[in-house]
Design a protein around this motif. Structure first.
Motif, PDB file in Angstrom:
ATOM      1  N   UNK A   1      11.455  -0.767 -14.446  1.00 55.49           N
ATOM      2  CA  UNK A   1      10.349  -0.553 -15.447  1.00 55.49           C
ATOM      3  C   UNK A   1       9.172  -1.537 -15.727  1.00 55.49           C
ATOM      4  N   UNK A   2       9.311  -2.615 -15.187  1.00 60.12           N
ATOM      5  CA  UNK A   2       8.415  -3.541 -15.260  1.00 60.12           C
ATOM      6  C   UNK A   2       7.494  -3.723 -14.114  1.00 60.12           C
ATOM      7  N   UNK A   3       7.902  -3.471 -12.905  1.00 61.12           N
ATOM      8  CA  UNK A   3       7.155  -3.790 -11.612  1.00 61.12           C
ATOM      9  C   UNK A   3       6.203  -2.295 -11.552  1.00 61.12           C
ATOM     10  N   UNK A   4       6.887  -1.317 -11.896  1.00 64.10           N
ATOM     11  CA  UNK A   4       6.009   0.018 -11.585  1.00 64.10           C
ATOM     12  C   UNK A   4       5.051   0.162 -12.974  1.00 64.10           C
ATOM     13  N   UNK A   5       4.069   1.126 -12.575  1.00 65.83           N
ATOM     14  CA  UNK A   5       3.156   1.547 -13.870  1.00 65.83           C
ATOM     15  C   UNK A   5       3.088   3.000 -13.652  1.00 65.83           C
ATOM     16  N   UNK A   6       1.860   3.208 -14.612  1.00 62.83           N
ATOM     17  CA  UNK A   6       1.592   4.717 -14.685  1.00 62.83           C
ATOM     18  C   UNK A   6       1.146   5.499 -13.314  1.00 62.83           C
ATOM     19  N   UNK A   7       0.866   4.543 -12.214  1.00 67.68           N
ATOM     20  CA  UNK A   7       0.288   5.279 -11.081  1.00 67.68           C
ATOM     21  C   UNK A   7       1.461   6.148 -10.165  1.00 67.68           C
ATOM     22  N   UNK A   8       2.737   5.582 -10.566  1.00 69.53           N
ATOM     23  CA  UNK A   8       3.721   6.506  -9.887  1.00 69.53           C
ATOM     24  C   UNK A   8       3.965   7.848 -10.551  1.00 69.53           C
ATOM     25  N   UNK A   9       3.887   7.663 -11.842  1.00 64.39           N
ATOM     26  CA  UNK A   9       4.085   9.122 -12.696  1.00 64.39           C
ATOM     27  C   UNK A   9       2.857   9.980 -12.188  1.00 64.39           C
ATOM     28  N   UNK A  10       1.638   9.336 -12.316  1.00 68.33           N
ATOM     29  CA  UNK A  10       0.513  10.396 -11.960  1.00 68.33           C
ATOM     30  C   UNK A  10       0.579  11.042 -10.540  1.00 68.33           C
ATOM     31  N   UNK A  11       0.925  10.104  -9.576  1.00 66.88           N
ATOM     32  CA  UNK A  11       0.965  10.584  -8.267  1.00 66.88           C
ATOM     33  C   UNK A  11       1.952  11.835  -8.219  1.00 66.88           C
ATOM     34  N   UNK A  12       3.275  11.495  -8.985  1.00 62.67           N
ATOM     35  CA  UNK A  12       4.462  12.741  -8.827  1.00 62.67           C
ATOM     36  C   UNK A  12       3.933  13.821  -9.614  1.00 62.67           C
ATOM     37  N   UNK A  13       2.837  13.715 -10.796  1.00 60.69           N
ATOM     38  CA  UNK A  13       2.381  14.814 -11.618  1.00 60.69           C
ATOM     39  C   UNK A  13       1.146  15.607 -10.450  1.00 60.69           C
ATOM     40  N   UNK A  14       0.489  14.977  -9.790  1.00 61.87           N
ATOM     41  CA  UNK A  14      -0.640  15.565  -8.819  1.00 61.87           C
ATOM     42  C   UNK A  14      -0.020  16.080  -7.567  1.00 61.87           C
TER      43      UNK A  14
ATOM     44  N   UNK B   1      -4.321   7.498  -2.332  1.00 60.51           N
ATOM     45  CA  UNK B   1      -3.231   7.681  -3.226  1.00 60.51           C
ATOM     46  C   UNK B   1      -2.054   6.963  -2.888  1.00 60.51           C
ATOM     47  N   UNK B   2      -1.593   6.899  -1.703  1.00 60.13           N
ATOM     48  CA  UNK B   2      -0.519   5.951  -1.396  1.00 60.13           C
ATOM     49  C   UNK B   2      -1.091   4.651  -1.031  1.00 60.13           C
ATOM     50  N   UNK B   3      -1.349   3.719  -2.039  1.00 57.40           N
ATOM     51  CA  UNK B   3      -2.118   2.302  -1.726  1.00 57.40           C
ATOM     52  C   UNK B   3      -0.989   1.424  -1.544  1.00 57.40           C
ATOM     53  N   UNK B   4      -1.059   0.358  -0.913  1.00 57.68           N
ATOM     54  CA  UNK B   4      -0.317  -1.058  -0.991  1.00 57.68           C
ATOM     55  C   UNK B   4       0.550  -1.057  -2.160  1.00 57.68           C
ATOM     56  N   UNK B   5      -0.136  -1.359  -3.324  1.00 58.67           N
ATOM     57  CA  UNK B   5       0.571  -1.535  -4.594  1.00 58.67           C
ATOM     58  C   UNK B   5       1.474  -0.427  -4.806  1.00 58.67           C
ATOM     59  N   UNK B   6       1.211   0.835  -4.713  1.00 59.77           N
ATOM     60  CA  UNK B   6       2.130   1.999  -5.166  1.00 59.77           C
ATOM     61  C   UNK B   6       3.216   1.856  -4.146  1.00 59.77           C
ATOM     62  N   UNK B   7       3.288   1.953  -2.860  1.00 60.51           N
ATOM     63  CA  UNK B   7       4.170   1.826  -1.728  1.00 60.51           C
ATOM     64  C   UNK B   7       5.187   0.760  -2.416  1.00 60.51           C
ATOM     65  N   UNK B   8       4.659  -0.507  -2.662  1.00 60.13           N
ATOM     66  CA  UNK B   8       5.573  -1.718  -3.130  1.00 60.13           C
ATOM     67  C   UNK B   8       6.396  -1.070  -4.281  1.00 60.13           C
ATOM     68  N   UNK B   9       5.863  -0.312  -5.306  1.00 63.24           N
ATOM     69  CA  UNK B   9       6.405   0.159  -6.600  1.00 63.24           C
ATOM     70  C   UNK B   9       7.423   0.999  -6.206  1.00 63.24           C
ATOM     71  N   UNK B  10       7.363   1.977  -5.294  1.00 60.93           N
ATOM     72  CA  UNK B  10       8.311   2.800  -4.932  1.00 60.93           C
ATOM     73  C   UNK B  10       9.492   1.937  -4.253  1.00 60.93           C
ATOM     74  N   UNK B  11       9.213   1.168  -3.343  1.00 61.47           N
ATOM     75  CA  UNK B  11      10.211   0.403  -2.821  1.00 61.47           C
ATOM     76  C   UNK B  11      11.004  -0.402  -3.952  1.00 61.47           C
ATOM     77  N   UNK B  12      10.320  -0.873  -4.754  1.00 65.00           N
ATOM     78  CA  UNK B  12      11.378  -1.511  -6.111  1.00 65.00           C
ATOM     79  C   UNK B  12      12.000  -0.842  -6.742  1.00 65.00           C
ATOM     80  N   UNK B  13      11.503   0.608  -6.838  1.00 66.07           N
ATOM     81  CA  UNK B  13      12.272   1.510  -7.746  1.00 66.07           C
ATOM     82  C   UNK B  13      13.512   1.907  -6.918  1.00 66.07           C
TER      83      UNK B  13
END
Length: 363
Positions: A106-119, A139-151
């Protein structure tokens, strides 16, 4: 090998997987530290507005990630054995482990993961028709990919810690059952508190859906130009309708956590009617959405997004102000569903799974 021993070995898979993940990702963070490049968060992140790590530069974040992750690898390995440590040492291991879980989920990820899932539903369904015209590299940027890995790592570590806690508390290390288990974890107890959690978790996305359908209708009929330039003309109508439909579907599926059709496929589902719904089919996606919503709400709050409730975007932002309640409520409803429907396991009923001993024959 007995059913209990076999179940224990199987239960340790999460600890080994979490240790391997943390060691590998920690090594990657060491590369960030040594080379000075690759760190995905902080000021170098071009879309960092809602990230809680937006103020952490690479000079601090990269070595911090490396140190914490390598320590996490050791911690995860410790959970694969019998809980020999007691007292303050055990408390410290659990406190460190669960702090890392909270950070990863919940700290490393942000709203981008939810918006990607929504669209995602719109992108997947429209892909064969070339709509929407999106650049997947955006859409799948380097920060977003790392957020997914952290989750992913956070979920693995959470499972490993739970197994270790169950083991030390004298409970079934695979599912948490046992004579010492608290009353609220029984199917009857979970049915009582889980119902209210599910209703709350379904109500918030339903309100969000209404606001998005209203937004789409207002733009369609020329009553508003909100976000038209961001989406490119009338694409804002489809964006609003798609988000509304996704949220409404999520609200309905959330109600399935406390309805009969969420446990047994209804009659109209040809080929599946009357069959039990697999527990993981409901629990896995609901858990992921709960994590995404919670991290998104914390990120939005840290960015001051809810302050817009008094501005021109009040009608769009107001339903999102309930997200801090949505995430925990959905997590609680999902947990209650699991507690009610979790199957028997070999460690809980070894007698039922052990091969029968043949009776001696008379000579």
């Amino acid at each position: 090998m007995t059913g209990v021993a076999l179940a224990g070995r199987r239960a340790d898979w999460a600890g080994r997987a979490a240790a391997a993940w943390a060691a590998l990702y920690g090594t990657v963070a060491l590369v960030w530290t040594v080379t000075g490049s690759g760190y995905p968060f902080g000021p170098g992140d071009g879309e960092r507005e809602t990230s809680m790590l937006r103020g952490m530069p690479a000079s601090v974040g990269a070595p911090l990630f490396a140190a914490v992750l390598l320590a996490t690898a050791v911690t995860a390995l410790a959970t694969t054995g019998r809980p020999a440590v007691r007292g303050a040492a055990r408390t410290g291991i659990l406190a460190f482990g669960w702090t890392v879980v909270a950070a990863l989920l919940v700290v490393v990820p942000d709203v981008r993961l939810l918006t990607r899932a929504g669209y995602a539903p719109m992108v997947i369904l429209g892909a064969p028709f070339g709509w929407p015209p999106v650049d997947y590299s955006e859409i799948i940027t380097w920060p977003v990919a790392n957020m997914a890995v952290c989750v992913l790592g956070g979920l693995l570590l959470a499972r490993a810690l739970l197994v270790w806690q169950f083991r030390g508390a004298g409970l079934c290390e695979r599912c948490g059952r046992g004579k010492l288990a608290p009353q609220w974890t029984t199917p009857e107890g979970a049915a009582r508190w889980g119902r209210w959690a599910a209703y709350l978790a379904a109500g918030v996305p339903a309100l969000y859906a209404v606001s998005r359908f209203g937004w789409a209708a207002a733009v369609l009929f020329g009553l508003s130009d909100a976000h038209r330039e961001e989406f490119g003309g009338d694409a804002v109508v489809w964006a609003g309708a798609g988000l509304g439909a996704f949220a409404l579907a999520g609200a309905v599926l959330t109600l399935g956590l406390v309805q009969r059709w969420g446990e047994v496929y209804p009659r109209w589902m040809i080929g599946f009617a009357g069959r039990p719904v697999p527990v993981k089919l409901a629990v896995v996606p609901a858990t992921i959405v709960a994590v995404f919503v919670t991290s998104a709400s914390l990120g939005l709050a840290s960015a001051g997004a809810f302050a817009k409730l008094a501005g021109d975007s009040a009608l769009l932002v107001a339903p999102m102000a309930l997200w801090p309640a949505w995430g925990p409520a959905l997590a609680a409803a999902t947990l209650a569903y699991y507690l009610r429907r979790r199957p028997e396991c070999p460690a809980c009923a070894p007698a039922a799974t052990a091969p029968a001993t043949p009776a001696p024959t008379a000579h």
